[in-house]
Design an enzyme around this catalytic site. Structure first.
Site, mmCIF file in Angstrom:
data_model
loop_
_atom_site.group_PDB
_atom_site.id
_atom_site.type_symbol
_atom_site.label_atom_id
_atom_site.label_comp_id
_atom_site.label_asym_id
_atom_site.label_seq_id
_atom_site.Cartn_x
_atom_site.Cartn_y
_atom_site.Cartn_z
ATOM 1 C CD GLU A 733 51.581 21.278 61.280
ATOM 2 O OE1 GLU A 733 51.832 21.144 62.541
ATOM 3 O OE2 GLU A 733 51.820 20.665 60.281
ATOM 4 C CG ASP A 734 48.529 18.415 67.040
ATOM 5 O OD1 ASP A 734 47.969 17.453 66.906
ATOM 6 O OD2 ASP A 734 49.877 18.474 67.273
ATOM 7 C CB ALA A 735 43.839 23.301 64.962
#
Lengths: 1127, 90
Positions: A733-735
């Protein structure tokens, strides 16, 4: 041939000459040089009601920036840094030459000080504009600071450019469906000091009506024309058009005004609306006055201009009829030819005009007052200089401008270098944010090269807040008198002349009807036979330097429309283009060589007519080639540098043309949040908050514009080795996963600065604040340990570690209300008003400044610094709108490694890419790797980048890497080879200013609000997290009654009140009498304790305060004896 | 280092080793797998920021899981000793 390098030389020369905030500087310079004097001249003289006395206003002059200290010595010159540090206003005194005329005897002209004018940094009247880099460094300035802003009370303020619909222009449109009006022409007439709207409407019956401010109702067009002195039907018809088809459409209007056939009648008719029931002469007089003043005032406000107004009105009617006949389309309000930008100079002019009027009014009043008292007139004693000073300063400090505009002046965004530049080039539309205004938000074709297509905020302001494109220039405006004369010299037939010619039979109606109508700044000036020829002749005059290069001309020709528009007004967004003649660009390689040798500049090429600036209207006539190879016989201009259609922020995106367009928009917003070197003088500055990245790097993957805008000298980010892979799962999730070892070596460390300051204020009545360690008796004394870090002077020393709640500056103030200290001793009466470090923050005292304000008050500023090492949750982003928070910090031993033992700094999840289509980022990774391998940075300027992909791939292959920049990697934890290959490349990552340290917050117990006794809200107040309505619904739905009570009452504002069983009012327990007390029945009743929410108790009392009597009827909680508990 | 048994069965054991990570886990798990009688062996680090690992082993009954752990450690040590000897010769 003009290859890419040659044209780039032009761009470099342009920016070297103009800098990045030319629009503001040009505008402010014009204000100081011309507009200021014009405003004084508008006033001309002051005539107070004292017989024989007149005051002539002469030259106005602004001196160098100075400050008048409280000790009333002479004003001393200040530098911008002194103004910033001491909370001063960087302003210069304004001097006005005044001559007193008493009984026709002129006194000696004297120059008097009338107020202070804030000075725009780097404008003509700012001494720093001519300083060398060394001198600037010596006075504490960043030598590359572009200026263009003001310093008001120590804070930097930008006057944001305002976008408006062009004034003094006839704009036609269809009427609202269903209404009686079929077509409308709108004119916003702007004269210095005020603007008036004029509406011309064609109604369903074919009549045309005029309406304008200060005359109620609509006036028939023919009546209006007669009132203006065009009386006969024939003259009216000819004034409108020589085309019989258009004249034909006037029948209903002429018929309607049949009864009013003379100028007097017409004026009386209009006067009837204004001065109802008055004498005919009065009505006529009043009508004349109103017309002169409020009807199309931009054409003049004297009776002589009435004819001019008549022809202007007639032209508007002609345009309206053309629209009705389908001969033209409604005007496009979003076309940039119909828009004007109001810059600092314009806005300062309107502000100064109001301030100066107030000043004159006050001076008149003071003169009269002084005369009544029979004193001798000494101007210097009567002039109140603070009127102008305060009006201007207040407007700039708050952003509240004349005309009820807000947010005009804003605090300069100093997050990083780019955000500052972008703020200085911002354009705000005056359209309301609330309305959809869909068309106005859309990108318009005419914004090409004028406004950045990417840089706009998301959300309610999308498309309304814009940013100037790189080469956009804004016209200052020149006087159109000369141009008008030139037009007549070129053979333009004035309207009146044309009508006389036709009437006298000297000209033939049909041929005149085919003539082009000539407009100068929207004003109809006359007819010319061949419009295209006229436009070309004007262009040649401009190119040869006989006309000012700000003059733009467009010949608008359709089947029916034939108009020449000449523009000289200010606020037009123009862009430079290379002139092409006979298929050859006029700028030659020789010119480029001369520029490189420093023998020529961009300006010289403009003077020579080889490069010219086109406004959106003239661009309609141009046929512009993007590249020299595209030039054909019809080509009129050549684009200098297509990438210059972007704004400053979008220009730092590498390979933007390979990205999905919204990503570039997101990036444009994010680049302004990146931490970096925001100003070279940051150590000296006292910004209220600032971030500074420790090891900023210039990007390996460059764009050409970066050097020009100074991004490479004040970068905001670092080159990081990025691997695209799934690893541990902590980058979902975009981390992103960060290499902890890289972080330990100093990657993306930053420092946060916050300023705390206080002033020793003096109060009326001789009381004053005292900076020092407060005595224990003072109200609000925090306890000895909080003042421990203070020195004897009440201020913390530099390099002291401080944490939330610690006192940085000790201060006591006198009591707020005078009654307070009657009862208390002098020491107790003092209030502790010490400055403490914010809750939740900590750091080291970095800088302590002790100085004095202009009023002579002691001013203390304390800057606290805090080291910020990247941690879980900090936000990072690439230059492609790919943002993410740190999801995990892994030791390099646990990170994947390549055959060479290279370990990435950042691991990005591959899912970030497919749906977002930021191919530019992949290209950047490839190019970054190429740059690192080859040892030189790569140019990734849109369309012109080099090396191309193939070349980079080949080089990678030659250096022993796969051509797709992928590599075989091994799992650092197990040593096992990872299946497949992993993309490893260098990508420029930015640390954004959203950091966990600023947001982390939790609360168990804590403060409550005074009024409701409910927990406070927000991190800054150590607040709780709201258990809201929807959360409450969940508990109700679930039937968890006890939990509900726990959240809403027990852990909130639970209170016990004592309710009288007889009257139901809230009583109390009197501890002195040891009795329960009811306000009505006193102790002759029984009071029961009732547990309620404190907010409920408050509600009861608020109801009582409104005269409502709420009573609580008590009953048993559990009914006794089978009753319902209410008896 | 601190070892704690988190799950135990007749032929199955799971131990938690505090203060160790992939270095030990990977080594022991691999040596466990080489042992005759071990049906299954693995290790995991439940959270990368918490310095502890879990090692699991399942045997076919011919040896006890704890025996397997011990043997694996012995084998590993033996190999390391040999590695050291070989190094001396270099």
């Amino acid at each position: 041939m003009l290859n890419v390098e040659n044209r780039w030389t032009l761009i470099e020369s342009y920016f070297k000459e103009n800098g990045l905030v030319r629009q503001h500087l040009d505008s402010f310079d014009d204000f100081v040089r011309n507009k200021l004097q014009q405003i004084v001249d508008e006033q001309g003289e002051i005539t107070p009601e004292i017989p024989g006395l007149k005051i002539k206003l002469g030259k106005i002059r602004v001196d160098r920036p100075k400050v008048r200290e409280a000790d009333r010595g002479p004003a001393v010159e200040i530098t911008p840094m002194e103004a910033r540090l001491r909370n001063l206003t960087y302003a210069g005194p304004i001097y006005l030459t005044i001559t007193i005329i008493e009984n026709n005897i002129e006194s000696e002209p004297t120059e008097i000080y009338i107020g202070d004018l804030p000075i725009m940094l780097k404008s003509v009247i700012d001494p720093t504009s001519t300083m060398s880099a060394e001198e600037l460094i010596k006075i504490g300035e960043d030598p590359k600071d572009p200026g263009g802003y003001f310093i008001i009370n120590g804070t930097e303020k930008v006057i944001v450019t305002q976008e408006d619909l062009a004034v003094n222009r006839i704009l036609v449109d269809y009427g609202k469906p269903g209404a009686n009006v079929t077509h409308v022409a709108k004119i916003t007439s702007a004269a210095p000091g005020y603007r008036v709207q004029t509406l011309i409407e064609r109604e369903k019956d074919g009549t045309i009506q005029v309406s304008f401010a200060s005359v109620p109702g609509k006036i028939p067009f023919a009546v209006m024309m007669r009132a203006l002195g065009v009386v006969t039907d024939r003259d009216i018809a000819f004034a409108v058009s020589f085309d019989p088809t258009i004249q034909n459409e006037l029948y209903p209007s002429l018929e309607q005004a049949r009864a009013i056939s003379t100028m007097e009648d017409a004026l009386a008719f209009i006067g009837d609306r204004i001065a109802i029931g008055q004498k005919r002469e009065n009505r006529i007089h009043k009508a004349e006055q109103t017309i002169d003043r409020y009807f199309l005032p931009h054409l003049g406000t004297t009776p002589e201009t009435r004819k001019l107004k008549a022809y202007y009105l007639a032209a508007a009617v002609a345009k309206l009829i053309e629209l009705y006949l389908g001969r033209r389309e409604p005007d496009d309000k979003d076309h940039y030819a119909n828009k004007r930008l109001r810059l600092a100079g314009d806005l300062m002019a309107s502000l100064f005009r109001v301030a100066f009027k107030a000043f004159v009014k006050d001076l008149t009043y003071q003169l009269e007052k002084s005369k009544v008292r029979g004193r001798k007139l000494t101007l210097s004693n009567l002039v109140r200089s603070d009127i102008i000073t305060e009006r201007i300063r207040h407007a700039l400090a708050t952003g509240n401008w004349v005309g009820n505009k807000t947010g005009v002046s804003q605090l300069l965004d100093r997050t990083n270098w780019l955000s500052m530049l972008s703020h200085l080039r911002r354009v705000v539309s005056s359209l309301a944010r609330g309305q959809p205004n869909f068309e106005a938000r859309d990108l318009h074709g005419t914004q090409w090269g004028r406004m950045c297509p990417f840089e706009t905020p998301e959300g309610p302001n999308s498309g309304l807040v814009k940013n100037l494109a790189l080469m956009a220039q804004i016209s200052v405006g020149i006087d159109d008198k000369e141009v008008e004369e030139e037009l007549f010299r070129l053979g333009v037939i004035p309207v009146e002349e044309a009508i006389t010619q036709v009437v006298e039979g000297r000209a033939d109606l049909e041929s005149l009807a085919s003539y082009a109508k000539v407009f100068l700044n929207g004003k109809f000036v006359g007819y010319y036979k061949d419009g295209a020829e006229l436009a070309n002749r004007i262009r040649e005059l401009r190119r040869s330097g006989q006309l000012n290069d700000e003059v733009n001309v467009a010949h608008i020709r359709t089947e029916f429309v034939n108009e020449v528009h000449v523009n000289t007004d200010g606020g037009r967004v123009r862009r430079p283009l290379i002139v092409v003649k006979n298929g050859e660009p006029l700028v030659t390689e020789e010119d480029i060589d001369n520029i490189r040798k420093g023998e020529k500049t961009f300006k010289d090429l403009v003077k020579e007519g080889k490069i010219e600036f086109l406004d959106a209207e003239e661009e309609e006539n141009a046929y512009i080639a993007l590249e020299p190879k595209d030039i054909t016989e019809e080509t009129t201009h050549l684009e200098i540098w297509p990438p210059a259609i972007l704004g400053i922020v979008a220009s730092i995106i590498p390979y933007p043309e390979h990205n999905q367009s919204p990503r570039n928009t997101y990036q444009s917003a994010m680049a302004k949040q990146a931490l970096g070197l925001y100003a070279a003088n940051f150590q000296l500055r006292t910004d209220s908050r600032a971030h500074f990245l420790h090891y900023p790097q210039k990007p390996l993957v460059q764009t050409r514009i970066m050097d020009v805008i100074g991004y490479n000298d004040r970068p905001a980010g670092a080159n990081a080795l990025m691997a695209v892979m799934t690893y541990t799962g902590y980058n979902m999730e975009d981390a992103i996963i960060l290499n902890k070892s890289s972080v330990d070596r100093g990657m993306y460390r930053s420092t946060f600065f916050r300023l705390y300051s206080t002033e020793e204020l003096k109060y009326p009545g001789g009381q004053e604040d005292k900076i020092g360690i407060p005595e224990p008796g003072a109200r609000g004394y925090k306890g000895k340990e909080y003042y421990e870090r203070l020195e004897d002077n009440g201020i913390v020393a530099p390099e002291v570690e401080v944490k939330g709640g610690d006192v940085l500056i000790g201060k006591v103030s006198p009591p707020r209300f005078l009654q307070e200290f009657k009862e208390l001793t002098a020491e107790q009466a003092k209030r502790d008003t010490s400055v403490t470090l914010r809750y939740g923050e900590s750091g080291t005292v970095d800088l302590v400044v002790v100085t004095q304000t202009a009023e002579g008050n002691k001013l203390v500023k304390v800057r606290v610094r805090d080291l910020r090492i990247p941690e879980l949750g900090d936000k990072f982003a690439t230059r492609h709108g790919q943002k993410g928070v740190v999801g995990m910090l892994l030791h390099e031993a646990d990170m994947p490694y390549t055959v060479d033992g290279i370990v990435p700094d950042i691991i990005l999840n591959p899912h970030a890419l497919p749906s977002r289509m930021t191919v530019g980022q992949l290209l950047e990774a490839l190019a970054g790797k190429y740059a690192a391998v080859v040892g030189k940075s790569v140019d990734a300027t849109p369309w012109y980048y080099s090396p191309k992909e193939d070349e980079m791939k080949k080089a990678l292959l030659e250096h022993g890497y796969l051509s797709n920049a992928a590599e075989v990697v091994y799992d650092g934890r197990t040593g096992q080879k990872v299946k497949g290959t992993i993309l490893l490349g260098i990508v420029y990552y930015m640390k954004l200013h959203h950091m966990v340290a600023d947001k982390i917050h939790a609360r168990a117990r804590g403060p409550v609000q005074i009024l409701t006794r409910q927990p406070t809200e927000g991190r800054a107040r150590e607040g709780g997290l709201r258990f809201g309505e929807m959360e409450r619904d969940c508990l109700i739905g679930f039937g968890a009654a006890s939990l509900l009570k726990d959240r809403l009452l027990d852990n909130s504002d639970k209170t016990v009140i004592y309710v009288c069983s007889q009257c139901g009012y809230v009583g109390y327990f009197d501890r002195k009498k040891n009795k329960y007390w009811c306000p009505i029945h006193e102790d002759k009743t029984v009071l029961y304790p009732v547990t309620v929410s404190y907010a409920f108790k408050l509600l009861l009392q608020e109801l009582m305060s409104m005269g409502i009597s709420p009573r609580l009827i008590l009953g048993d909680k559990v009914p006794i004896g089978g009753g319902d508990g209410n008896e | 280092m601190e070892v704690e048994v988190t799950r135990a069965g007749e032929n199955y054991a799971e131990i938690k080793v505090k203060g160790e990570e992939h270095t030990l886990g990977n080594l022991i798990a691999n040596y466990l797998m080489r042992l005759p009688g071990v049906k299954f062996a693995s290790y995991s680090m439940p959270h990368p920021l918490i310095n502890e690992i879990l090692i699991r082993v399942m045997t076919d009954g011919s040896i006890s899981p704890y025996e397997a752990f011990r043997k694996a450690a012995e084998e590993a040590l033996k190999d390391l000793d040999r590695f050291e000897e070989e190094l001396e010769k270099v």
